[in-house]
Design a protein around this motif. Structure first.
Motif, PDB file in Angstrom:
ATOM      1  N   GLY A   1     -23.286  -7.589  40.265  1.00 40.34           N
ATOM      2  CA  GLY A   1     -23.671  -8.874  39.781  1.00 40.34           C
ATOM      3  C   GLY A   1     -23.716  -8.962  38.388  1.00 40.34           C
ATOM      4  N   ARG A   2     -24.293  -9.796  37.636  1.00 36.66           N
ATOM      5  CA  ARG A   2     -24.226  -9.895  36.158  1.00 36.66           C
ATOM      6  C   ARG A   2     -25.486  -9.798  35.590  1.00 36.66           C
ATOM      7  NH1 ARG A   2     -21.604 -14.057  38.201  1.00 36.66           N
ATOM      8  NH2 ARG A   2     -23.117 -15.658  37.394  1.00 36.66           N
ATOM      9  N   PRO A   3     -25.787  -9.247  34.457  1.00 40.81           N
ATOM     10  CA  PRO A   3     -27.174  -9.012  33.663  1.00 40.81           C
ATOM     11  C   PRO A   3     -27.794 -10.206  33.475  1.00 40.81           C
ATOM     12  CG  PRO A   3     -25.656  -7.605  32.715  1.00 40.81           C
ATOM     13  CD  PRO A   3     -24.615  -8.523  33.593  1.00 40.81           C
ATOM     14  N   GLU A   4     -26.865 -11.496  33.521  1.00 38.80           N
ATOM     15  CA  GLU A   4     -27.538 -12.813  33.265  1.00 38.80           C
ATOM     16  C   GLU A   4     -28.486 -13.077  34.428  1.00 38.80           C
ATOM     17  OE1 GLU A   4     -24.286 -11.948  32.941  1.00 38.80           O
ATOM     18  OE2 GLU A   4     -24.097 -12.115  30.701  1.00 38.80           O
ATOM     19  N   GLU A   5     -28.101 -12.558  35.683  1.00 36.55           N
ATOM     20  CA  GLU A   5     -28.945 -12.989  36.798  1.00 36.55           C
ATOM     21  C   GLU A   5     -30.489 -12.722  36.477  1.00 36.55           C
ATOM     22  OE1 GLU A   5     -27.592 -12.066  40.846  1.00 36.55           O
ATOM     23  OE2 GLU A   5     -26.044 -11.055  39.913  1.00 36.55           O
ATOM     24  N   ALA A   6     -30.913 -11.698  35.748  1.00 33.24           N
ATOM     25  CA  ALA A   6     -32.274 -11.404  35.515  1.00 33.24           C
ATOM     26  C   ALA A   6     -32.878 -12.543  34.830  1.00 33.24           C
ATOM     27  CB  ALA A   6     -32.354 -10.196  34.510  1.00 33.24           C
ATOM     28  N   THR A   7     -32.357 -13.426  34.147  1.00 37.78           N
ATOM     29  CA  THR A   7     -32.776 -14.486  33.505  1.00 37.78           C
ATOM     30  C   THR A   7     -32.501 -15.846  34.194  1.00 37.78           C
ATOM     31  OG1 THR A   7     -31.399 -14.349  31.743  1.00 37.78           O
ATOM     32  CG2 THR A   7     -33.305 -13.257  31.284  1.00 37.78           C
ATOM     33  N   HIS A   8     -31.756 -15.890  35.305  1.00 39.02           N
ATOM     34  CA  HIS A   8     -31.400 -17.118  35.854  1.00 39.02           C
ATOM     35  C   HIS A   8     -32.312 -17.639  36.505  1.00 39.02           C
ATOM     36  CE1 HIS A   8     -29.173 -20.101  38.175  1.00 39.02           C
ATOM     37  NE2 HIS A   8     -28.021 -19.875  37.589  1.00 39.02           N
ATOM     38  N   PRO A   9     -32.389 -19.171  36.399  1.00 37.46           N
ATOM     39  CA  PRO A   9     -33.939 -19.743  36.805  1.00 37.46           C
ATOM     40  C   PRO A   9     -33.955 -19.678  38.482  1.00 37.46           C
ATOM     41  CG  PRO A   9     -32.739 -21.188  35.315  1.00 37.46           C
ATOM     42  CD  PRO A   9     -31.846 -19.915  35.453  1.00 37.46           C
ATOM     43  N   ASP A  10     -32.581 -19.757  39.185  1.00 39.87           N
ATOM     44  CA  ASP A  10     -32.691 -19.585  40.474  1.00 39.87           C
ATOM     45  C   ASP A  10     -33.155 -18.099  41.000  1.00 39.87           C
ATOM     46  OD1 ASP A  10     -32.000 -22.152  41.076  1.00 39.87           O
ATOM     47  OD2 ASP A  10     -30.024 -21.722  41.390  1.00 39.87           O
ATOM     48  N   ALA A  11     -32.751 -16.939  40.210  1.00 42.16           N
ATOM     49  CA  ALA A  11     -33.012 -15.727  40.658  1.00 42.16           C
ATOM     50  C   ALA A  11     -34.496 -15.510  40.281  1.00 42.16           C
ATOM     51  CB  ALA A  11     -32.100 -14.819  39.832  1.00 42.16           C
ATOM     52  N   LEU A  12     -34.978 -16.012  39.236  1.00 41.16           N
ATOM     53  CA  LEU A  12     -36.710 -15.795  38.838  1.00 41.16           C
ATOM     54  C   LEU A  12     -37.539 -16.508  39.846  1.00 41.16           C
ATOM     55  CD1 LEU A  12     -36.333 -16.370  34.851  1.00 41.16           C
ATOM     56  CD2 LEU A  12     -36.733 -14.307  36.249  1.00 41.16           C
ATOM     57  N   LYS A  13     -37.067 -17.700  40.529  1.00 39.71           N
ATOM     58  CA  LYS A  13     -37.636 -18.355  41.405  1.00 39.71           C
ATOM     59  C   LYS A  13     -37.869 -17.718  42.669  1.00 39.71           C
ATOM     60  CE  LYS A  13     -36.706 -23.048  39.881  1.00 39.71           C
ATOM     61  NZ  LYS A  13     -36.079 -24.636  40.019  1.00 39.71           N
ATOM     62  N   ALA A  14     -36.747 -17.020  43.106  1.00 38.93           N
ATOM     63  CA  ALA A  14     -36.504 -16.184  44.049  1.00 38.93           C
ATOM     64  C   ALA A  14     -37.474 -15.022  43.996  1.00 38.93           C
ATOM     65  CB  ALA A  14     -35.079 -15.863  44.369  1.00 38.93           C
ATOM     66  N   ALA A  15     -37.475 -14.375  42.826  1.00 43.73           N
ATOM     67  CA  ALA A  15     -38.540 -13.383  42.718  1.00 43.73           C
ATOM     68  C   ALA A  15     -39.715 -13.620  42.871  1.00 43.73           C
ATOM     69  CB  ALA A  15     -38.113 -12.540  41.199  1.00 43.73           C
ATOM     70  N   LEU A  16     -40.025 -14.891  42.371  1.00 43.64           N
ATOM     71  CA  LEU A  16     -41.484 -15.271  42.405  1.00 43.64           C
ATOM     72  C   LEU A  16     -41.793 -15.345  43.620  1.00 43.64           C
ATOM     73  CD1 LEU A  16     -43.797 -16.182  40.352  1.00 43.64           C
ATOM     74  CD2 LEU A  16     -42.975 -18.432  40.294  1.00 43.64           C
ATOM     75  N   ALA A  17     -40.887 -16.039  44.502  1.00 45.02           N
ATOM     76  CA  ALA A  17     -41.202 -16.202  45.774  1.00 45.02           C
ATOM     77  C   ALA A  17     -41.481 -14.817  46.517  1.00 45.02           C
ATOM     78  CB  ALA A  17     -40.136 -16.785  46.518  1.00 45.02           C
ATOM     79  N   GLU A  18     -40.709 -13.817  46.382  1.00 44.58           N
ATOM     80  CA  GLU A  18     -40.947 -12.468  46.829  1.00 44.58           C
ATOM     81  C   GLU A  18     -42.303 -12.041  46.387  1.00 44.58           C
ATOM     82  OE1 GLU A  18     -39.025 -10.458  49.167  1.00 44.58           O
ATOM     83  OE2 GLU A  18     -38.120 -12.440  49.422  1.00 44.58           O
TER      84      GLU A  18
END
Length: 251
Positions: A9-26
């Motif tokens: 993946g790309r480091p930008e995923e760490a700040t991507h809104p969708d990834a952050l929403k998924a992490a919050l859901a987890e």
């Protein structure tokens, strides 16, 4: 070979809104699961004067964890895939169904969710101990190691068959309950021996809050090996590799 499909993946995923929403859901799914599962054990101990290590206590633990995981997976499924477990995330990673960067975000969220759940339990119960997982009398670390590998293999294999496999069809609607059931069944099988964790996050929160780390490595290494093997086996033998890789937002 599934390993060839692993994506960093790309480091930008760490700040991507969708990834952050998924992490919050987890985070919230894991908090819900650990609060109910660990809390039920503390409640049983309070009502029975530390009688959780009894047949009735084992059944209560199996039911509470099965019910709580069913809900935790369900509420997170549409946002993060409802992993609720670093071993499930690792199994999805080695099968090429989630990137490394997104997986790390999930791990952080899951560990934080478990820790916050245990802190809330300690406060809400007036300081009662959130018991760390431990081995029963006569059970060696290698006995527990095998238990954790086999039980987590069964869990992650179930996740793949009901939630990840693109051929699952309508079976996907029962994925959360199937996942909850296999965890409950595994607790009935292994709970009397090593507590039947199958989930490094579930082990980490109580260990951190109670600061009890004896044999803690078993509850990380065993589940990660079992989850990784399940991901490789299912991808290698049962998933048709002509399909496109599942989007990270799906699982």
């Amino acid at each position: 070979m599934p390993v060839s499909r692993i994506a960093v993946g790309r480091p930008e995923e760490a700040t991507h809104p969708d990834a952050l929403k998924a992490a919050l859901a987890e985070f919230f799914s894991t908090l819900i699961f650990v609060f109910a599962g660990e809390g039920s054990g503390m409640a049983f101990n309070k009502l029975t004067s530390n009688g959780s290590a009894t047949p009735a206590g084992l059944v209560a633990a199996a039911l509470s964890h099965a019910f709580a995981l069913f809900v935790a997976v369900s509420v997170g499924a549409n946002i993060s895939g409802g992993h609720v477990n670093p071993a499930v995330t690792f199994g999805a990673f080695v099968g090429g169904n989630i990137t490394l960067f997104r997986g790390i975000l999930y791990w952080i969220a899951q560990l934080l969710g478990s820790t916050v759940a245990c802190l809330l339990l300690k406060f809400a119960t007036g300081g009662l101990t959130t018991s760390a997982f431990s081995l029963s009398s006569g059970v060696t670390v290698w006995n527990a190691f095998v238990f954790e590998i086999v039980m987590t293999f069964g869990l992650v294999y179930t996740v793949y068959a009901t939630a990840v496999d693109p051929k699952k069809g309508s079976l996907g609607t029962i994925a959360p309950i199937a996942i909850g059931f296999i965890v409950g069944a595994n607790i009935l099988a292994g709970g009397a021996f090593d507590g039947a964790s199958m989930n490094p996050a579930v082990s980490f929160g109580p260990a951190l809050v109670s600061w009890s780390w004896k044999n803690h490595w078993v509850y990380w290494v065993g589940p990660l090996i079992g989850g990784g093997l399940a991901g490789i086996v299912y991808e290698l033998f049962f998933i048709n590799h002509s399909h496109e890789q599942l989007p990270a937002t799906d699982y």
